[in-house]
Design a protein around this motif. Structure first.
Motif, PDB file in Angstrom:
ATOM      1  N   HIS A  26     -20.026  55.440   4.518  1.00  0.00           N
ATOM      2  CA  HIS A  26     -19.368  54.631   3.481  1.00  0.00           C
ATOM      3  C   HIS A  26     -19.120  53.262   4.070  1.00  0.00           C
ATOM      4  CE1 HIS A  26     -18.374  58.518   1.548  1.00  0.00           C
ATOM      5  NE2 HIS A  26     -18.230  58.900   2.803  1.00  0.00           N
ATOM      6  N   THR A  27     -19.468  52.216   3.330  1.00  0.00           N
ATOM      7  CA  THR A  27     -19.252  50.870   3.832  1.00  0.00           C
ATOM      8  C   THR A  27     -17.896  50.362   3.365  1.00  0.00           C
ATOM      9  OG1 THR A  27     -21.611  50.454   3.825  1.00  0.00           O
ATOM     10  CG2 THR A  27     -20.169  48.538   3.913  1.00  0.00           C
ATOM     11  N   VAL A  28     -17.128  49.869   4.322  1.00  0.00           N
ATOM     12  CA  VAL A  28     -15.768  49.432   4.033  1.00  0.00           C
ATOM     13  C   VAL A  28     -15.593  48.022   4.591  1.00  0.00           C
ATOM     14  CG1 VAL A  28     -13.356  49.833   4.627  1.00  0.00           C
ATOM     15  CG2 VAL A  28     -14.826  51.773   4.115  1.00  0.00           C
ATOM     16  N   ALA A  29     -14.828  47.213   3.865  1.00  0.00           N
ATOM     17  CA  ALA A  29     -14.580  45.847   4.341  1.00  0.00           C
ATOM     18  C   ALA A  29     -13.727  45.891   5.607  1.00  0.00           C
ATOM     19  CB  ALA A  29     -13.859  45.041   3.260  1.00  0.00           C
ATOM     20  N   LEU A  30     -14.054  45.008   6.531  1.00  0.00           N
ATOM     21  CA  LEU A  30     -13.333  44.983   7.808  1.00  0.00           C
ATOM     22  C   LEU A  30     -12.413  43.771   7.822  1.00  0.00           C
ATOM     23  CD1 LEU A  30     -13.268  46.546  10.472  1.00  0.00           C
ATOM     24  CD2 LEU A  30     -15.018  45.007  11.332  1.00  0.00           C
ATOM     25  N   ALA A  31     -11.119  44.017   7.524  1.00  0.00           N
ATOM     26  CA  ALA A  31     -10.152  42.920   7.508  1.00  0.00           C
ATOM     27  C   ALA A  31      -9.280  42.996   8.747  1.00  0.00           C
ATOM     28  CB  ALA A  31      -9.291  43.013   6.248  1.00  0.00           C
ATOM     29  N   ASP A  32      -8.480  41.972   8.988  1.00  0.00           N
ATOM     30  CA  ASP A  32      -7.631  41.943  10.175  1.00  0.00           C
ATOM     31  C   ASP A  32      -6.647  43.108  10.215  1.00  0.00           C
ATOM     32  OD1 ASP A  32      -8.761  39.860  11.398  1.00  0.00           O
ATOM     33  OD2 ASP A  32      -7.304  38.346  10.749  1.00  0.00           O
ATOM     34  N   ASP A  33      -6.108  43.481   9.059  1.00  0.00           N
ATOM     35  CA  ASP A  33      -5.108  44.551   9.065  1.00  0.00           C
ATOM     36  C   ASP A  33      -5.751  45.942   9.053  1.00  0.00           C
ATOM     37  OD1 ASP A  33      -6.120  44.684   6.540  1.00  0.00           O
ATOM     38  OD2 ASP A  33      -4.230  44.279   5.492  1.00  0.00           O
ATOM     39  N   ALA A  34      -7.061  45.982   8.876  1.00  0.00           N
ATOM     40  CA  ALA A  34      -7.817  47.243   8.902  1.00  0.00           C
ATOM     41  C   ALA A  34      -7.345  48.241   7.846  1.00  0.00           C
ATOM     42  CB  ALA A  34      -7.764  47.882  10.294  1.00  0.00           C
ATOM     43  N   GLN A  35      -6.661  47.758   6.815  1.00  0.00           N
ATOM     44  CA  GLN A  35      -6.091  48.679   5.831  1.00  0.00           C
ATOM     45  C   GLN A  35      -7.153  49.476   5.071  1.00  0.00           C
ATOM     46  OE1 GLN A  35      -3.000  49.811   5.488  1.00  0.00           O
ATOM     47  NE2 GLN A  35      -2.710  48.531   7.302  1.00  0.00           N
ATOM     48  N   ALA A  36      -8.226  48.804   4.681  1.00  0.00           N
ATOM     49  CA  ALA A  36      -9.280  49.502   3.934  1.00  0.00           C
ATOM     50  C   ALA A  36      -9.900  50.590   4.806  1.00  0.00           C
ATOM     51  CB  ALA A  36     -10.349  48.512   3.486  1.00  0.00           C
ATOM     52  N   LEU A  37     -10.070  50.271   6.086  1.00  0.00           N
ATOM     53  CA  LEU A  37     -10.657  51.216   7.034  1.00  0.00           C
ATOM     54  C   LEU A  37      -9.756  52.431   7.212  1.00  0.00           C
ATOM     55  CD1 LEU A  37     -12.864  51.825   9.053  1.00  0.00           C
ATOM     56  CD2 LEU A  37     -11.715  50.352  10.703  1.00  0.00           C
ATOM     57  N   ILE A  38      -8.467  52.155   7.423  1.00  0.00           N
ATOM     58  CA  ILE A  38      -7.504  53.242   7.611  1.00  0.00           C
ATOM     59  C   ILE A  38      -7.464  54.135   6.376  1.00  0.00           C
ATOM     60  CG2 ILE A  38      -5.030  53.727   7.824  1.00  0.00           C
ATOM     61  CD1 ILE A  38      -4.911  51.128   9.592  1.00  0.00           C
TER      62      ILE A  38
ATOM     63  N   ILE B 178     -19.602  52.980  12.597  1.00  0.00           N
ATOM     64  CA  ILE B 178     -20.785  52.238  13.017  1.00  0.00           C
ATOM     65  C   ILE B 178     -20.511  50.753  12.856  1.00  0.00           C
ATOM     66  CG2 ILE B 178     -23.269  51.984  12.754  1.00  0.00           C
ATOM     67  CD1 ILE B 178     -22.469  54.846  13.334  1.00  0.00           C
ATOM     68  N   LEU B 179     -20.471  50.075  13.989  1.00  0.00           N
ATOM     69  CA  LEU B 179     -20.146  48.648  13.987  1.00  0.00           C
ATOM     70  C   LEU B 179     -21.117  47.910  14.901  1.00  0.00           C
ATOM     71  CD1 LEU B 179     -16.340  49.112  14.304  1.00  0.00           C
ATOM     72  CD2 LEU B 179     -17.335  47.481  12.706  1.00  0.00           C
ATOM     73  N   GLY B 180     -22.169  47.362  14.304  1.00  0.00           N
ATOM     74  CA  GLY B 180     -23.141  46.593  15.069  1.00  0.00           C
ATOM     75  C   GLY B 180     -23.103  45.134  14.664  1.00  0.00           C
ATOM     76  N   GLY B 181     -24.070  44.377  15.144  1.00  0.00           N
ATOM     77  CA  GLY B 181     -24.126  42.957  14.825  1.00  0.00           C
ATOM     78  C   GLY B 181     -24.121  42.703  13.325  1.00  0.00           C
ATOM     79  N   ASP B 182     -24.895  43.489  12.588  1.00  0.00           N
ATOM     80  CA  ASP B 182     -24.976  43.307  11.131  1.00  0.00           C
ATOM     81  C   ASP B 182     -23.612  43.468  10.487  1.00  0.00           C
ATOM     82  OD1 ASP B 182     -27.594  43.119  11.708  1.00  0.00           O
ATOM     83  OD2 ASP B 182     -28.195  45.001  10.716  1.00  0.00           O
ATOM     84  N   GLU B 183     -22.894  44.522  10.899  1.00  0.00           N
ATOM     85  CA  GLU B 183     -21.589  44.794  10.301  1.00  0.00           C
ATOM     86  C   GLU B 183     -20.589  43.693  10.638  1.00  0.00           C
ATOM     87  OE1 GLU B 183     -23.471  47.075  11.639  1.00  0.00           O
ATOM     88  OE2 GLU B 183     -23.746  48.468   9.959  1.00  0.00           O
ATOM     89  N   PHE B 184     -20.578  43.297  11.891  1.00  0.00           N
ATOM     90  CA  PHE B 184     -19.640  42.237  12.273  1.00  0.00           C
ATOM     91  C   PHE B 184     -19.933  40.971  11.489  1.00  0.00           C
ATOM     92  CE2 PHE B 184     -18.959  44.731  16.287  1.00  0.00           C
ATOM     93  CZ  PHE B 184     -17.598  44.893  16.122  1.00  0.00           C
ATOM     94  N   ALA B 185     -21.215  40.664  11.312  1.00  0.00           N
ATOM     95  CA  ALA B 185     -21.595  39.452  10.577  1.00  0.00           C
ATOM     96  C   ALA B 185     -21.128  39.520   9.138  1.00  0.00           C
ATOM     97  CB  ALA B 185     -23.117  39.266  10.645  1.00  0.00           C
ATOM     98  N   ALA B 186     -21.186  40.718   8.548  1.00  0.00           N
ATOM     99  CA  ALA B 186     -20.799  40.868   7.146  1.00  0.00           C
ATOM    100  C   ALA B 186     -19.333  41.240   6.998  1.00  0.00           C
ATOM    101  CB  ALA B 186     -21.678  41.932   6.485  1.00  0.00           C
ATOM    102  N   ALA B 187     -18.613  41.332   8.113  1.00  0.00           N
ATOM    103  CA  ALA B 187     -17.207  41.744   8.102  1.00  0.00           C
ATOM    104  C   ALA B 187     -17.020  43.072   7.388  1.00  0.00           C
ATOM    105  CB  ALA B 187     -16.316  40.661   7.488  1.00  0.00           C
ATOM    106  N   GLU B 188     -17.874  44.053   7.798  1.00  0.00           N
ATOM    107  CA  GLU B 188     -17.695  45.380   7.225  1.00  0.00           C
ATOM    108  C   GLU B 188     -17.945  46.443   8.286  1.00  0.00           C
ATOM    109  OE1 GLU B 188     -20.439  44.938   3.980  1.00  0.00           O
ATOM    110  OE2 GLU B 188     -22.072  45.822   5.128  1.00  0.00           O
ATOM    111  N   CYS B 189     -17.739  47.670   7.886  1.00  0.00           N
ATOM    112  CA  CYS B 189     -17.836  48.777   8.840  1.00  0.00           C
ATOM    113  C   CYS B 189     -18.385  49.999   8.122  1.00  0.00           C
ATOM    114  CB  CYS B 189     -16.429  49.074   9.385  1.00  0.00           C
ATOM    115  SG  CYS B 189     -16.363  50.552  10.409  1.00  0.00           S
ATOM    116  N   GLN B 190     -19.295  50.684   8.799  1.00  0.00           N
ATOM    117  CA  GLN B 190     -19.782  51.942   8.224  1.00  0.00           C
ATOM    118  C   GLN B 190     -18.891  53.070   8.712  1.00  0.00           C
ATOM    119  OE1 GLN B 190     -23.938  53.098   8.481  1.00  0.00           O
ATOM    120  NE2 GLN B 190     -24.515  50.964   8.827  1.00  0.00           N
TER     121      GLN B 190
END
Length: 447
Positions: A426-438, A404-416
RNA sequence: GUGGCUGUAGUUCAGCUGGUUAGAACGCCGGAUUGUGAUUCCGGAGGUCGGGGGUUCGAGUCCCCUCAGCCACCCCA
């Protein structure tokens, strides 16, 4: 308005929608993997052969079932009805360059114009593997091991590999002076499990013309029961004095011992000497086997095979012995379905990304690309529809995870990261390398 | 190839002894609910009754043929 053509398929031919094709491919991939793990190599041959190649053996039944026609050049051609005849033609043509032993597998469609029934179609797939050019029992043993590995990998539950040797029955027939009636007798004995002892006895005496004593002996062999050792000892007594019979028993004994020595101890009970199995096929001359599922014996053999002395004598003077077997893909699928062992997944990717914020297509595409680069399958929904609709789609297709990636998530640099099976996010930080997401996704996919 | 049974919306089926515009459930699409998927409510689309011929004033319903599916037999190199 022109008249529409009614969409339909030919009798005995089938469409495979995703929910059929996904488990089908899984079985095929598993077979391929197991075959390759024993060193079998893939080959393929044309669907069409010169008619004479296919009709070489020329029984009436073959004739009826064969799809045949003239091609545009006026050549009589036919569609292959199994993979063994094309294999014979193939090795006769190429054995000089292939060398022996030649181990191949072939997974391909075949066509038979026979009447349809449940589990019997006019176009169906065979998954064959064979070892050509050696008479070594090692190859027979390996055939049993391949089937064992394959069914274990397919998670079909408990199964039994029924093994016999043509020599045993032939020895007895020879001893009884019934060798000239072999085909009819084998066909009748094969029905033992289906129609029972009494009817088989009647058919043997009345239809085939065996004496009661002869029929009794045949049935005694076919109805043997107990441990492999005990049955083999009994069978040995029945065929003693005949070369074929004694050889058959000793081959069986050796094969069963080797298989038992190789497989883990809990697997030994899956290997059974079965004197009534003969596989109607004319060309088998040695070991023959069939495999049934213990939870669903009625569906018949899901993997069968055997040894033959001379595969390609129609096409070459070179003696080419071999041993091989075939997986019954359609039966196996029907069985797995009936046993409820097939997951009803309609998707091939694990992760679903809803098109949430219609302004950020590129962000979604980039995240999807990063996940794919990490080996995770991702589907991105094409339309920025209501989130609920998109999640419904994901749920129905059997996706494991939605991001789940909406305006709120992009603004907070995170991803559900939403686990669709459990319904938790689960809320995960959204970094350039996407490591936390992966890492989170992997964590959910493989706990 | 032989014999039997079946064929109505996407799916599962209803439709009495032939009688007016062929129904239901589930599914699908849309809305209630412009940020969250098996719940609820409302609305909508979708069928030349497998196809063709015949009997009849009238056929989803009866008859014949055909196609397809299921079951048994035959067969399964």
């Amino acid at each position: 308005m022109s008249e529409r053509i009614k969409p339909r398929t030919l009798k005995g031919f089938r469409d495979y929608p995703p929910e059929k094709m996904i488990p089908r491919e899984w079985i095929i991939e598993t077979a391929r993997r197991v075959y390759r793990s024993y060193g079998f190599s893939p080959i393929d041959t044309p669907a069409l052969e010169h008619l004479e190649i296919l009709t070489g053996k020329g029984s009436d039944e073959t004739d009826k079932q064969l799809y045949r026609f003239e091609d545009h050049g006026g050549r009589p051609v036919g569609m292959r009805f199994d993979l063994t005849v094309p294999l014979a033609r193939f090795v006769a043509q190429h054995i000089q360059t292939l060398g022996t032993p030649f181990k191949r597998y072939q997974i391909a469609n075949v066509w038979r114009g026979e009447n349809t029934q449940r589990g019997r179609y006019r176009e169906f797939m065979q998954c064959d593997f064979d070892t050509i050019g050696t008479t070594s029992l090692s190859s027979d043993i390996e055939m049993v091991l391949v089937i064992h590995d394959l069914l274990t990998a397919l998670e079909v539950g408990e199964f039994t590999i029924h093994i016999n040797h043509r020599g045993v029955l032939n020895g007895l027939l020879e001893k009884l002076g019934l060798a000239d009636k072999t085909v009819n007798i084998l066909r009748t004995l094969d029905k033992l499990a289906k129609i029972g002892e009494e009817k088989v006895l009647r058919e043997l005496t009345e239809t085939i013309g065996a004496t009661t004593n002869q029929a009794d002996q045949l049935l005694k062999l076919s109805s043997l029961d107990g441990s492999n050792e005990g049955m083999l000892a009994e069978a040995e007594k029945l065929v003693t004095g005949t070369e074929a019979g004694e050889h058959g028993v000793s081959q069986l004994r050796e094969l069963i011992n080797s298989v038992a020595a190789t497989l883990p101890s809990e697997a030994i009970s899956r290997i059974q000497f079965a004197p009534s199995i003969c596989r109607g096929l004319d060309y088998y001359t040695g070991i023959v086997l069939e495999t049934t599922l213990n939870d669903l014996p009625g569906i018949g053999s899901v993997a069968s095979g055997g040894r033959y002395d001379n595969l390609a004598n129609l096409y070459t003077s070179q003696q080419l012995p071999g041993v091989g077997a075939s997986l019954g893909l359609d039966r196996l699928l029907a069985a797995l379905e009936e046993l409820g062992r097939l997951e009803k997944v309609q998707t091939t990717a694990e992760v679903f990304i809803p098109f949430f914020d219609s302004e950020r297509r590129n962000d979604y595409l980039q995240i999807a690309a990063k996940l794919r680069a990490a080996g995770i399958g991702v589907e991105f929904f094409p339309d920025a529809k209501k989130l609920g609709k998109q999640l419904q789609y994901a749920n129905r297709r059997g996706f494991r995870i939605a991001l789940i990636l909406g305006g709120d998530e992009f603004a907070a640099a995170e991803c559900q990261v939403k686990d669709l099976a459990v319904g938790e996010s689960h809320t995960v930080a959204l970094a350039d390398d996407a490591q936390a997401l992966i890492a989170k996704i992997r964590n959910i996919l493989q706990p």
